[in-house]
Design a protein around this motif. Sequence first.
Motif, PDB file in Angstrom:
ATOM      1  N   GLN A   1     -19.141  13.899  27.081  1.00  9.85           N
ATOM      2  CA  GLN A   1     -18.666  15.570  26.066  1.00  9.85           C
ATOM      3  C   GLN A   1     -20.149  15.226  25.320  1.00  9.85           C
ATOM      4  O   GLN A   1     -20.575  14.333  24.779  1.00  9.85           O
ATOM      5  CB  GLN A   1     -17.797  15.470  25.246  1.00  9.85           C
ATOM      6  CG  GLN A   1     -18.438  17.092  24.725  1.00  9.85           C
ATOM      7  CD  GLN A   1     -16.729  17.374  23.730  1.00  9.85           C
ATOM      8  OE1 GLN A   1     -15.898  16.968  24.512  1.00  9.85           O
ATOM      9  NE2 GLN A   1     -16.959  18.257  23.052  1.00  9.85           N
TER      10      GLN A   1
ATOM     11  N   TRP B   1     -14.316  12.773  28.951  1.00  9.95           N
ATOM     12  CA  TRP B   1     -13.415  13.186  29.706  1.00  9.95           C
ATOM     13  C   TRP B   1     -13.110  13.016  31.093  1.00  9.95           C
ATOM     14  O   TRP B   1     -13.971  12.616  32.104  1.00  9.95           O
ATOM     15  CB  TRP B   1     -13.166  14.614  30.001  1.00  9.95           C
ATOM     16  CG  TRP B   1     -14.146  15.720  28.936  1.00  9.95           C
ATOM     17  CD1 TRP B   1     -14.392  15.188  27.481  1.00  9.95           C
ATOM     18  CD2 TRP B   1     -13.406  17.141  28.836  1.00  9.95           C
ATOM     19  NE1 TRP B   1     -13.984  16.283  26.867  1.00  9.95           N
ATOM     20  CE2 TRP B   1     -13.414  17.386  27.403  1.00  9.95           C
ATOM     21  CE3 TRP B   1     -12.821  17.912  29.260  1.00  9.95           C
ATOM     22  CZ2 TRP B   1     -13.362  18.559  27.042  1.00  9.95           C
ATOM     23  CZ3 TRP B   1     -11.790  18.936  29.262  1.00  9.95           C
ATOM     24  CH2 TRP B   1     -12.377  19.209  27.643  1.00  9.95           C
TER      25      TRP B   1
ATOM     26  N   VAL C   1      -8.833  13.917  27.614  1.00  6.70           N
ATOM     27  CA  VAL C   1     -10.325  13.305  26.700  1.00  6.70           C
ATOM     28  C   VAL C   1     -10.496  12.015  25.688  1.00  6.70           C
ATOM     29  O   VAL C   1      -8.934  12.086  25.597  1.00  6.70           O
ATOM     30  CB  VAL C   1     -10.351  14.563  25.736  1.00  6.70           C
ATOM     31  CG1 VAL C   1     -11.871  14.947  25.060  1.00  6.70           C
ATOM     32  CG2 VAL C   1     -10.377  16.237  27.198  1.00  6.70           C
TER      33      VAL C   1
ATOM     34  N   HIS D   1      -6.414  14.788  24.140  1.00  9.86           N
ATOM     35  CA  HIS D   1      -5.591  15.718  24.744  1.00  9.86           C
ATOM     36  C   HIS D   1      -5.838  15.678  26.148  1.00  9.86           C
ATOM     37  O   HIS D   1      -5.984  14.657  26.419  1.00  9.86           O
ATOM     38  CB  HIS D   1      -6.598  16.960  24.385  1.00  9.86           C
ATOM     39  CG  HIS D   1      -6.478  18.420  24.647  1.00  9.86           C
ATOM     40  ND1 HIS D   1      -4.889  19.064  23.641  1.00  9.86           N
ATOM     41  CD2 HIS D   1      -6.295  19.416  26.002  1.00  9.86           C
ATOM     42  CE1 HIS D   1      -4.406  20.097  24.593  1.00  9.86           C
ATOM     43  NE2 HIS D   1      -5.498  19.754  25.157  1.00  9.86           N
TER      44      HIS D   1
ATOM     45  N   LEU E   1      -5.217  17.629  29.976  1.00  4.42           N
ATOM     46  CA  LEU E   1      -5.244  19.236  30.668  1.00  4.42           C
ATOM     47  C   LEU E   1      -4.418  19.324  32.153  1.00  4.42           C
ATOM     48  O   LEU E   1      -4.636  17.893  32.711  1.00  4.42           O
ATOM     49  CB  LEU E   1      -6.996  19.817  30.225  1.00  4.42           C
ATOM     50  CG  LEU E   1      -7.317  20.015  28.964  1.00  4.42           C
ATOM     51  CD1 LEU E   1      -7.897  18.680  28.881  1.00  4.42           C
ATOM     52  CD2 LEU E   1      -8.557  20.841  29.610  1.00  4.42           C
TER      53      LEU E   1
ATOM     54  N   TYR F   1     -14.072  25.701  29.653  1.00  7.87           N
ATOM     55  CA  TYR F   1     -12.396  25.412  28.242  1.00  7.87           C
ATOM     56  C   TYR F   1     -14.420  25.452  27.552  1.00  7.87           C
ATOM     57  O   TYR F   1     -15.140  25.037  27.837  1.00  7.87           O
ATOM     58  CB  TYR F   1     -12.337  24.097  28.458  1.00  7.87           C
ATOM     59  CG  TYR F   1     -10.663  24.698  30.001  1.00  7.87           C
ATOM     60  CD1 TYR F   1      -9.470  24.793  29.236  1.00  7.87           C
ATOM     61  CD2 TYR F   1     -11.305  23.609  31.023  1.00  7.87           C
ATOM     62  CE1 TYR F   1      -8.410  24.566  30.391  1.00  7.87           C
ATOM     63  CE2 TYR F   1     -10.202  23.583  32.285  1.00  7.87           C
ATOM     64  CZ  TYR F   1      -8.860  23.954  31.141  1.00  7.87           C
ATOM     65  OH  TYR F   1      -7.882  24.656  32.246  1.00  7.87           O
TER      66      TYR F   1
ATOM     67  N   PRO G   1     -14.789  22.555  24.794  1.00  7.66           N
ATOM     68  CA  PRO G   1     -13.926  21.381  24.301  1.00  7.66           C
ATOM     69  C   PRO G   1     -13.220  21.427  23.400  1.00  7.66           C
ATOM     70  O   PRO G   1     -12.647  20.157  22.752  1.00  7.66           O
ATOM     71  CB  PRO G   1     -14.786  20.941  24.381  1.00  7.66           C
ATOM     72  CG  PRO G   1     -16.726  21.729  25.359  1.00  7.66           C
ATOM     73  CD  PRO G   1     -16.068  23.558  25.151  1.00  7.66           C
TER      74      PRO G   1
ATOM     75  N   PHE H   1      -9.966  23.464  22.920  1.00  7.56           N
ATOM     76  CA  PHE H   1      -9.619  22.500  24.856  1.00  7.56           C
ATOM     77  C   PHE H   1      -8.980  24.534  24.971  1.00  7.56           C
ATOM     78  O   PHE H   1      -8.117  24.188  26.195  1.00  7.56           O
ATOM     79  CB  PHE H   1      -8.622  22.028  24.507  1.00  7.56           C
ATOM     80  CG  PHE H   1      -8.561  20.925  24.118  1.00  7.56           C
ATOM     81  CD1 PHE H   1      -9.420  19.718  24.837  1.00  7.56           C
ATOM     82  CD2 PHE H   1      -8.320  20.341  22.635  1.00  7.56           C
ATOM     83  CE1 PHE H   1      -9.879  18.333  24.383  1.00  7.56           C
ATOM     84  CE2 PHE H   1      -8.620  18.703  21.770  1.00  7.56           C
ATOM     85  CZ  PHE H   1      -9.579  18.043  22.806  1.00  7.56           C
TER      86      PHE H   1
ATOM     87  N   GLU I   1      -9.027  27.858  27.084  1.00 10.65           N
ATOM     88  CA  GLU I   1      -9.150  28.125  28.251  1.00 10.65           C
ATOM     89  C   GLU I   1      -9.707  29.964  28.212  1.00 10.65           C
ATOM     90  O   GLU I   1      -9.402  30.702  27.785  1.00 10.65           O
ATOM     91  CB  GLU I   1      -8.238  28.373  29.516  1.00 10.65           C
ATOM     92  CG  GLU I   1      -9.077  29.018  30.465  1.00 10.65           C
ATOM     93  CD  GLU I   1      -8.389  29.486  31.959  1.00 10.65           C
ATOM     94  OE1 GLU I   1      -7.336  28.315  32.130  1.00 10.65           O
ATOM     95  OE2 GLU I   1      -8.100  30.703  32.811  1.00 10.65           O
TER      96      GLU I   1
END
Lengths: 391, 391
Positions: free
Chosen positions: B298, B305, B318, B328, B330, B361, B363, B366, B368
Amino acid sequence: MKNRIFILFAIVALSACVPASQLRGTGDLGLVVERASGSVMLIDTSTRASYATVSGLGDLSHATAVYSRDGRYAYVFGRDGGLTKVDMLRARIAARTVQAGNSIGGAISQDGRVIAVANYTPGGVRLFDSATLAPLADIPATYGDGTQRSKVVGIAEAPGERFIFSLYDAGEIWIADCADPRHPVITRFRGVGRQPYDGLITPDGRWYIAGLFGEDGLVLLDLWHPERGVRRILDHYGRGEQRLPVYKMPHLRGWAVAGRLAVLPAVGHHEVLIVDTETWNEAGRIAVHGQPVFAIAQPGGRRVWVNFAFPDNDTVQVIDLPSRSIVHTLKPGRAVLHMEFTPRGEQVWISSRDDNVVRVYDPASFREIAQLKADHPSGILLSARAFATGF
Amino acid sequence: MKNRIFILFAIVALSACVPASQLRGTGDLGLVVERASGSVMLIDTSTRASYATVSGLGDLSHATAVYSRDGRYAYVFGRDGGLTKVDMLRARIAARTVQAGNSIGGAISQDGRVIAVANYTPGGVRLFDSATLAPLADIPATYGDGTQRSKVVGIAEAPGERFIFSLYDAGEIWIADCADPRHPVITRFRGVGRQPYDGLITPDGRWYIAGLFGEDGLVLLDLWHPERGVRRILDHYGRGEQRLPVYKMPHLRGWAVAGRLAVLPAVGHHEVLIVDTETWNEAGRIAVHGQPVFAIAQPGGRRVWVNFAFPDNDTVQVIDLPSRSIVHTLKPGRAVLHMEFTPRGEQVWISSRDDNVVRVYDPASFREIAQLKADHPSGILLSARAFATGF
């Protein structure tokens, strides 16, 4: 009848129409500030030529610019408080506001929606909608009993829709969280040192560093851990006990990072300082031709280009960082004010104010590959800044 | 008579004219490869929407793209040897050539003038004029007695108008100096290891690294010192003694660099590897959800990621690098094939092939923030690649 229908059609079509020559990518565009005439010369790094000049931007001494996230618009910050949105494709002013009496620079938010301008008079930061330049919020830089306002310097964009800047008179650093740009939330760091005069953020957006005019050393803030507060680094950096004559305070924004090493112009000395960005200690010095103003990293991180204050401002030196040696000296003209690399590093553009010329060099061979006439050129600002944190 | 003059004028004016809607910056554009239909969906990261689809690009499985230095044109490398130049503004094919039988990717030169395509069949690299796609030179990847030709993989742009790539069958790395693109000059590194299957160049353009399919470890070449030859690093990296089942070889190009630490997907293991880029030794491992395919930094360098091979390809994790922890997880959809950040990092775009969707997303939260329908989307490639070394 047929003719009339065609004419009607043509009028409608033409009104929704632009010359095909304006249809172009914006990734290779940029501008050169012409400080004496209040104009910007628009440039194309693919043809290495100017394609237009836009006038009417006011006092552009010390002017700088940032770009919209699509690269189409430049936001030019004039010294007289003028904020001008320039359409790089149509080569004209899209919007303009004189938003303060005296300003020193600005930045655009991470999402591209907010322009922040740092002002001397009245001291503070103002936020504007990047589409319309409509005002969004005013952040007066109050301190002391709350009636005084400080000059604001060293503004930078920080990740998370934030701006960070320093208060010259107050000796403070502020972070403005602009997730809701009509209601910015301020975090203040008080007593960071006397007279912060410039600031920078590292390319990764982690570290904010302010230089101090009123004392030696720099102030460091870790934006990953603002709760830890500021820290003093390089306490020998500055004008020092000797109170050397300083012909021009160096620009911290020229800060060059190569791997873990950074290069800073030493204030008042004929040297650049090497800084280890893991320990934030000095890692050496390199003697140069004069008092350095900008130390700019050539993309790739191996070489650093340095220009100088008067009376050595006709010279640029190129430092090879691994060997810590000067590998080349150029004379691009009288009063070299700025240098800018194309993002992949195959060109460097250098402005010579007193020779009214911008020269383009191939950094690999040091060969001059183009020369453009310009009216007292100073800052050279390419649209690739749209993609870099901090601007 | 007046009418006729106007009609004549209108015809001339309209022919030199384009719709005003096509007049736009290109910095926020990109494309999504739709592998099943041989089309690319053009996207705008400012509106977070698609604005056109361009078809007729052939077999786009494993396709990738690079951009012209102005950001207007995408060069799409199809698996069937097709090289297609897509005009992002007019949303149509500007030029197309089927230049080989089977190709794996390509790059654009530092000055933007030359496109290089890496081919499996016939094995080698071909150079094209980026303006016209006219062929400039052919570099057959010959080895052995000179009649054999190797598949070429891991092609990257390197500073100094060079391309660097690996020869899968020959176990070699070649540097092609294309300062004169009709007469490229080749430097060969022989015996670098068995079956290099992918390669990458670090963002500063200094280090080229190839992964080996036929044995463990990676091969490192210092482009500042090619005379020192290649060096083996991370000899435990690879499929190893256990010959683990590998569901999908990881992409080295996903390589994430954060400060001096880099993150690599571990081959066949549910881990990512942390590499110290000063010593090129392993600096740790982090357990993850499945066999990693891409590990993408990132912008800002704090977080990485990671997506995964089948059967864990519905998941993205993440990693917070300083704490070496997963912050995180997803579930962006079935068959997550690619992730791409906007250059300042305020958005990440993720493709889910089997759900026919691209999700965008924020970041930081997180959350959407957009969802786009797409036909079996795979690679997401933004025009900001124009400004990055290596592509």
